[in-house]
Design an enzyme around this catalytic site. Structure first.
Site, short mmCIF file in Angstrom:
data_model
loop_
_atom_site.label_atom_id
_atom_site.label_comp_id
_atom_site.label_asym_id
_atom_site.label_seq_id
_atom_site.Cartn_x
_atom_site.Cartn_y
_atom_site.Cartn_z
N LYS A 1 -3.58 -11.17 -6.42
CA LYS A 1 -4.88 -11.52 -5.83
C LYS A 1 -5.98 -10.63 -6.42
O LYS A 1 -5.72 -9.48 -6.81
CB LYS A 1 -4.84 -11.40 -4.30
CG LYS A 1 -4.71 -9.97 -3.80
CD LYS A 1 -4.96 -9.87 -2.31
CE LYS A 1 -4.87 -8.39 -1.92
NZ LYS A 1 -5.17 -8.06 -0.56
N LYS B 1 0.82 -1.21 0.00
CA LYS B 1 0.00 0.00 0.00
C LYS B 1 0.86 1.26 0.00
O LYS B 1 0.47 2.27 -0.59
CB LYS B 1 -0.97 0.01 1.19
CG LYS B 1 -2.10 -0.98 1.00
CD LYS B 1 -3.32 -0.60 1.81
CE LYS B 1 -4.48 -1.53 1.46
NZ LYS B 1 -5.63 -1.36 2.35
N LYS C 1 -10.13 -5.04 -5.13
CA LYS C 1 -10.96 -3.93 -5.61
C LYS C 1 -10.10 -2.71 -5.90
O LYS C 1 -10.52 -1.81 -6.62
CB LYS C 1 -12.05 -3.60 -4.61
CG LYS C 1 -11.58 -3.21 -3.23
CD LYS C 1 -12.76 -3.17 -2.25
CE LYS C 1 -12.25 -3.28 -0.82
NZ LYS C 1 -13.27 -3.67 0.12
P1 AMP Z 1 -10.66 -6.27 1.89
O1 AMP Z 1 -11.28 -6.22 0.55
O2 AMP Z 1 -9.17 -6.10 1.86
O3 AMP Z 1 -11.33 -5.40 2.91
O4 AMP Z 1 -10.86 -7.76 2.39
C1 AMP Z 1 -12.01 -8.23 3.02
C2 AMP Z 1 -11.91 -9.72 3.25
O5 AMP Z 1 -11.85 -10.41 2.00
C3 AMP Z 1 -10.65 -10.14 4.01
O6 AMP Z 1 -10.98 -11.25 4.86
C4 AMP Z 1 -9.72 -10.58 2.93
O7 AMP Z 1 -8.76 -11.50 3.37
C5 AMP Z 1 -10.67 -11.22 1.95
N1 AMP Z 1 -10.14 -11.15 0.58
C6 AMP Z 1 -9.83 -10.02 -0.12
N2 AMP Z 1 -9.37 -10.32 -1.34
C7 AMP Z 1 -9.37 -11.68 -1.43
C8 AMP Z 1 -9.01 -12.60 -2.46
N3 AMP Z 1 -8.55 -12.19 -3.63
N4 AMP Z 1 -9.16 -13.92 -2.21
C9 AMP Z 1 -9.64 -14.36 -1.02
N5 AMP Z 1 -9.99 -13.54 -0.01
C10 AMP Z 1 -9.88 -12.21 -0.20
#
Ligand code: AMP
Ligand code: TRP
Length: 327
Positions: free
Chosen positions: A193, A111, A196
């Site tokens: 990965k 980040k 968003k």
């Molecule tokens: P975030 O979008 O970073 O707020 O992530 C929210 C949740 O989604 C967290 O538990 C992340 O670990 C999970 N997560 C985000 N991106 C992925 C991905 N590409 N694959 C699996 N889990 C994800």
């Protein structure tokens, strides 16, 4: 009943990675665990947010929590900023965590590179607020995607450090991984990965994407050099697509491979798009209905915050007393 806790930032689109890695697990676990699910808005502001958009995204995320099947009668849904114990305990953790520990965090390193112009201190101390989110509730498990594992390890480390100095204070939480799909990869780059914050919208499928958009994105998704629909080390793109297919269709990867044997990528992608569209349809219908009643969403958050506060304040007061800060 053992407890679980997890959270997602209200910073925009919820995608299939979030769903398969996190949300889907939460829905399954809510039956067996005393469940706390947080919308971590103070984490979201470590990246500059448009104020109106942040408010909207908060409601949108509660609506999505409910639309995928979390039951507000059973689980506690709340907003991080409504429970001030989170930021208070995070401050205390600021005085117990070491610079070196935070400098090692890969999410921070990524980040900081991504937001060179706003590499703010909050991005750096982000894992300490997350540790507070978790440890206040003494959960046994934290169901998150694999990218959050390092943060959970740091949380455990901090909890152990405090327990060693002050005696039994925190339950040591465990990372809880999705059995399949703990790391869903980007559709346009299977080495990254699904995210968003990715530069291109072709990399992810949002839970709110229309059938047309889903079909386009799947069609454009990267494949491997070959023709057979098989998972394995040499076919990372196909493995990712097969994983999504498998999870959403309740078939094993082998069953999906067999289904498309000798049919090539085109047919497989068509099938995959259909599986995703069908799976998301009821979620999208629920979501639209829920978003038409914002006061109801506000009530759920208020009730959740009241419940969360009772537990969080108890832990915070215990920690404060132990370090010599009495009310
Ligand atoms: P975030 O979008 O970073 O707020 O992530 C929210 C949740 O989604 C967290 O538990 C992340 O670990 C999970 N997560 C985000 N991106 C992925 C991905 N590409 N694959 C699996 N889990 C994800
Ligand atoms: N850091 C997590 C993410 O980016 C979100 C998060 C904040 C979280 N606090 C949490 C997840 C507590 C689980 C528990 O996805």
């Amino acid at each position: 009943m053992e407890r679980i806790l997890s959270g997602i930032q209200p910073s925009g689109t919820i995608h299939l990675g979030n769903y398969i890695g996190a949300l889907r697990q939460w829905v399954a676990l809510q039956e067996q665990y005393d469940s706390f699910f947080c919308l971590v808005d103070y984490h979201a502001i470590t990246v500059r947010q448009d104020p109106e958009q942040l408010t909207y995204n908060t409601y949108s995320l509660v609506a999505m929590y409910l639309a995928v099947g979390l039951d507000p009668e059973r689980v506690t849904l709340f907003r991080q900023s409504d429970v001030s114990a989170h930021t208070e305990l995070a401050w205390i953790f600021n005085t117990f965590a070491y610079m070196g520990e935070l400098e090692r965090m890969t999410q921070y390193k990524d980040k900081a590179k991504q937001h060179k112009k706003n590499n703010n201190v909050g991005l750096f101390t982000y894992p300490l607020l997350m540790a507070a989110d978790i440890l206040l509730y003494q959960p046994k498990y934290v169901p998150v995607g694999e990218d959050q594992k390092q943060h959970i390890e740091l949380t455990r480390e901090l909890a152990e450090r405090m327990n060693n100095v002050y005696g039994e204070t925190f339950t040591i939480p465990e990372y809880f991984a999705a059995p399949q799909g703990a790391r869903i990869m980007s559709l346009d780059d299977p080495t990254k990965k699904m995210s968003k914050s990715a530069t291109s919208e072709w990399g992810y499928i949002a839970l709110t994407d229309t059938p047309e958009v889903i079909t386009k994105k799947v069609k454009k998704a990267m494949t491997d050099s070959g023709t057979a629909v098989v998972a394995g080390k040499t076919t990372p793109a196909l493995t990712n697509l097969l994983t999504i297919y498998s999870v959403l269709s309740d078939k094993t990867i082998q069953e999906v491979e067999a289904l498309y044997q000798g049919q090539g990528y085109g047919k497989f992608k068509q099938g995959l798009a259909e599986v995703i569209i069908e799976y998301l349809k009821p979620i999208q219908v629920n979501y639209a209905t829920l978003m038409s009643d914002i006061p109801m969403l506000q009530r759920i958050l208020q009730q959740g915050a009241a419940k969360a506060k009772l537990i969080a304040d108890k832990t915070l007061n215990d920690v404060k007393a132990k370090i010599g800060i009495h009310p």
